[in-house]
Design an enzyme around this catalytic site. Structure first.
Site, PDB file in Angstrom:
ATOM      1  N   ASN A  97       0.809  -1.214   0.000  1.00  0.00           N
ATOM      2  CA  ASN A  97       0.000   0.000   0.000  1.00  0.00           C
ATOM      3  C   ASN A  97       0.845   1.269   0.000  1.00  0.00           C
ATOM      4  OD1 ASN A  97      -1.706  -1.952   2.270  1.00  0.00           O
ATOM      5  ND2 ASN A  97      -2.651  -1.405   0.320  1.00  0.00           N
ATOM      6  N   GLU A 124      -4.907   3.023  -2.984  1.00  0.00           N
ATOM      7  CA  GLU A 124      -4.276   2.092  -2.040  1.00  0.00           C
ATOM      8  C   GLU A 124      -3.001   1.471  -2.618  1.00  0.00           C
ATOM      9  OE1 GLU A 124      -5.814   1.044   1.196  1.00  0.00           O
ATOM     10  OE2 GLU A 124      -6.895   2.929   0.936  1.00  0.00           O
ATOM     11  N   HIS A 170      -8.826  -5.266  -0.455  1.00  0.00           N
ATOM     12  CA  HIS A 170      -7.881  -4.935  -1.542  1.00  0.00           C
ATOM     13  C   HIS A 170      -7.931  -6.072  -2.560  1.00  0.00           C
ATOM     14  CE1 HIS A 170      -5.268  -2.514   1.501  1.00  0.00           C
ATOM     15  NE2 HIS A 170      -5.903  -1.661   0.723  1.00  0.00           N
ATOM     16  N   CYS A 211       1.020  -8.449   1.073  1.00  0.00           N
ATOM     17  CA  CYS A 211       0.784  -7.101   1.620  1.00  0.00           C
ATOM     18  C   CYS A 211       2.090  -6.488   2.096  1.00  0.00           C
ATOM     19  CB  CYS A 211      -0.142  -7.143   2.834  1.00  0.00           C
ATOM     20  SG  CYS A 211      -1.749  -7.824   2.515  1.00  0.00           S
TER      21      CYS A 211
HETATM   22  O1  SUG Z   1      -5.048  -1.329   5.502  1.00  0.00           O
HETATM   23  N1  SUG Z   1      -4.558  -3.338   8.333  1.00  0.00           N
HETATM   24  C1  SUG Z   1      -4.177  -2.993   6.978  1.00  0.00           C
HETATM   25  C2  SUG Z   1      -3.833  -4.241   6.216  1.00  0.00           C
HETATM   26  C3  SUG Z   1      -3.264  -3.919   4.851  1.00  0.00           C
HETATM   27  C4  SUG Z   1      -3.117  -5.136   3.989  1.00  0.00           C
HETATM   28  N2  SUG Z   1      -2.552  -4.764   2.756  1.00  0.00           N
HETATM   29  C5  SUG Z   1      -2.808  -5.347   1.557  1.00  0.00           C
HETATM   30  N3  SUG Z   1      -3.867  -6.122   1.374  1.00  0.00           N
HETATM   31  N4  SUG Z   1      -2.036  -5.061   0.574  1.00  0.00           N
HETATM   32  C6  SUG Z   1      -5.317  -2.252   6.279  1.00  0.00           C
HETATM   33  O2  SUG Z   1      -6.479  -2.593   6.527  1.00  0.00           O
HETATM   34  C7  SUG Z   1      -5.051  -2.860  10.667  1.00  0.00           C
HETATM   35  C8  SUG Z   1      -4.486  -2.046  11.789  1.00  0.00           C
HETATM   36  C9  SUG Z   1      -5.158  -2.319  13.100  1.00  0.00           C
HETATM   37  O3  SUG Z   1      -6.349  -2.617  13.131  1.00  0.00           O
HETATM   38  O4  SUG Z   1      -4.477  -2.202  14.171  1.00  0.00           O
HETATM   39  C10 SUG Z   1      -4.593  -2.414   9.296  1.00  0.00           C
HETATM   40  O5  SUG Z   1      -4.314  -1.245   9.101  1.00  0.00           O
END
Ligand code: SUG
Length: 445
Positions: free
Chosen positions: A111, A174, A250, A369
C-alpha cells in the site's frame, strides 16, 4: 540491459499492535485489543525476506515510519511540553486516537505506492506514486513519510517520484495492492491492471453495501496517465462489490500475478471472463490464468487463509514459487488447492513455502501485503540505496537490532507508558544509520 523484479518488504515497526482500525478488514476488526508481539512480527518478516533472497531474488526493505506520530496527536488538540505528556493527554482523553497515531500499518508496503517499470512508461523512467490511503485515518498519515522514504531509497533521475493524489474519497488510492503487472519478459512492455472498488464519476452504481470500497476508478486513471502508460496496454477493472462486502478490501486478497501468470479467484472481478480475454490478447495469447472456483475455495476461505495474498516469485532456478502464509496450510480446502496448482502441468508454479506471519495476518496483512515490487535493470539497481538491499550481514544486523529494541509484547496501554516514545525514537534513529536513511525523518521534536 536485462531487467528483473526486486521485492521490497516493509520492516515491521516497534509499535505493532491490534487496534481494530480497519473497518472492512475482518482480521483487523476481529483481533482488536489482542496483545501483540512486535519482536516476533519483525523477526518473522525478516525471515520471509531472507527466504525470498535465498531463492535468488534481490530483496530490499523499506523501514518503518515514526510512531507514535506526534504531529497527528497535536493536530487532534493534544498538547504538552514533552512527547510523553502529549501521549498521556491523548491516552486519557481518547485512547483510540493514540492507537490511531501509533499504528505500525506502514509495514504493508503493497500500500506504499503504485510502481510502473521503465519499459511501460513514456519517458523510460521508473514511476512511483505514493498511495494517499485516505480510506483509513491511521493510514492517511503515511504518504508524506512514504514519499520521503522512497526518495531516500530510489535515488536519481532514473526514478520519477510523483505526489500522492489529493486526500479525498474521489481520489482513494491504495497503491500496488490494487495494481498488477503482467509481462512475458521483464525486458519488454507489460500490461498494467488497475483494480478499483467504486466509480463515482460515471453512471456505474456498482458498489459494496456493507464495507467501503477504498479505491476509486478516477485515481487509477490519473496514475496511469501521470506514469505515461500506453492506453493499449492498460486495463481498468472493477472488483466485485459482493467480495468487498465479504472482506476483500484490496484486490491482492483475491488475485496475484507474476510474469505471465495470474492466480485469481473466479469471483474477483466484474465481467471477469471478458477482462481475462482482453488481457490474453494484450499478452499475445501468452496469459496463463490459474482460476480457482468457488466450489473448491470459497471467498470466505480465501479471506481467512489469504491464499491469493501469496507471493508468486520466479527463483534463480527458473521455477515459480508460491510464498504462502501458514494459514493456507491449516485450511484443508486451500491446502488441497495449492497441491493441485503445484502438481498441475498447465501452470509454471511448482514449489510452495509456508511462513509464520501470524502477527501481520491478525491485522489482515499477508505475504504480498508486506512487499512492493520494483522492476529494475542494472543501471537502476546501481542507483538504489545499497543499504536497503538485503545481504546476509544486513539480515544479521537487523535481527540483532530488532532483538535489542523491540518489546516481546505490546498492549494498547503500553503505548502510553512513560519512556515508550523515547525507546522507539532511539531505535528508529539507530535504524536510519544502519540503512543510510535521512534520520530527520525520525526526529519529531
Ligand atoms: O489497511 N490493516 C491494513 C492491512 C493492509 C493489507 N494490505 C494489503 N492487502 N495489501 C489495512 O487494513 C489494521 C491495523 C489495526 O487494526 O491495528 C490495518 O491497518
Amino acid at each position: 540491459m536485462a531487467s528483473y523484479e526486486m521485492n521490497f518488504d516493509g520492516l515491521v515497526g516497534p509499535t505493532h499492535h491490534y487496534a481494530g482500525l480497519s473497518f472492512g478488514n475482518v482480521a483487523s476488526m476481529g483481533n482488536r485489543g489482542k496483545v501483540a508481539r512486535p519482536k516476533e512480527a519483525a523477526l518473522g518478516g525478516l525471515k520471509k525476506m531472507k527466504a525470498v533472497r535465498d531463492l535468488g531474488l534481490i530483496q530490499g526493505l523499506i523501514p518503518p515510519h515514526p510512531r507514535p506520530h506526534l504531529a497527528t496527536l497535536k493536530a487532534c488538540g493534544f498538547e504538552g511540553k514533552y512527547p510523553d505528556k502529549i501521549i498521556s493527554n491523548a491516552y486519557s482523553a481518547r485512547p483510540d486516537l493514540l492507537s490511531m497515531a501509533s499504528s505500525a500499518s506502514a509495514m504493508w508496503v503493497a500500500n506504499a505506492a503504485t510502481v510502473s517499470p521503465s519499459s511501460d512508461t513514456k519517458d523510460g523512467r521508473i514511476h512511483f506514486t505514493p498511495a494517499n490511503l485516505q480510506a483509513k485515518v491511521h493510514r492517511s498519515i503515511e504518504p508524506a513519510v512514504t514519499s520521503r522514504l522512497l526518495k531516500n531509497i530510489f535515488r536519481g533521475e532514473r526514478f520519477a517520484h510523483h505526489a500522492a493524489l489529493p486526500n479525498h474519497v474521489r481520489f482513494g488510492d491504495e497503491g500496488a495492492a490494487n495494481h498488477t503487472r503482467l509481462c512475458v519478459s521483464y525486458d519488454k512492455p507489460g500490461v498494467e491492471i488497475f483494480t478499483f472498488g467504486h466509480d463515482m464519476e460515471g453512471d456505474n452504481n456498482l458498489k459494496p453495501i456493507k464495507f467501503p470500497a477504498r479505491q476509486s476508478k478516477l485515481s487509477c486513471e490519473l496514475i496511469a496517465k501521470s506514469h505515461g502508460l500506453d492506453p493499449a496496454r492498460t486495463v481498468f477493472v472493477q472488483q466485485r462489490p459482493d467480495v468487498i462486502d465479504a472482506g476483500v478490501f484490496h484486490n491482492d486478497v483475491i488475485a496475484v500475478g507474476n510474469g505471465h501468470v495470474l492466480l485469481i479467484h473466479e469471483e474477483a472481478w466484474v465481467e471477469q471472463d471478458s477482462v481475462l480475454e482482453q488481457l490474453d490478447g494484450m499478452l499475445n495469447g501468452n496469459l496463463c490464468v490459474v482460476q480457482v472456483d468457488s466450489d473448491r475455495v470459497s471467498v470466505e476461505d480465501a479471506v481467512t487463509s489469504y491464499l491469493f495474498n501469496s507471493q508468486i516469485v520466479t527463483g534463480a532456478d527458473g521455477q515459480m514459487h508460491l510464498i504462502c502464509a501458514q494459514e493456507c496450510e491449516q485450511n484443508s480446502a486451500v491446502k488441497q488447492e495449492i497441491e493441485r496448482i503445484v502438481k498441475s502441468s498447465s501452470n509454471p508454479i511448482n514449489q510452495v513455502h509456508f511462513f509464520d506471519l501470524t502477527q501481520s495476518m491478525r491485522n489482515g496483512g499477508g505475504p504480498a501485503c508486506l512487499r512492493l515490487r520494483v522492476v529494475v535493470d542494472d543501471a537502476a539497481f546501481a542507483a538504489i540505496n545499497p543499504r536497503c538491499v538485503l545481504t546476509d550481514d544486513l539480515y544479521d544486523e537487523l535481527c540483532d537490532w530488532v532483538t535489542r529494541h523491540y518489546r516481546d509484547e505490546l498492549a494498547h496501554a503500553d503505548l502510553a507508558t512513560p519512556g515508550f516514545f523515547d525507546e522507539v525514537e532511539a531505535a528508529l534513529i539507530e535504524l536510519a544509520g544502519i540503512l543510510d536513511i535521512d534520520e530527520s525523518i525520525y526526529r519529531q521534536r
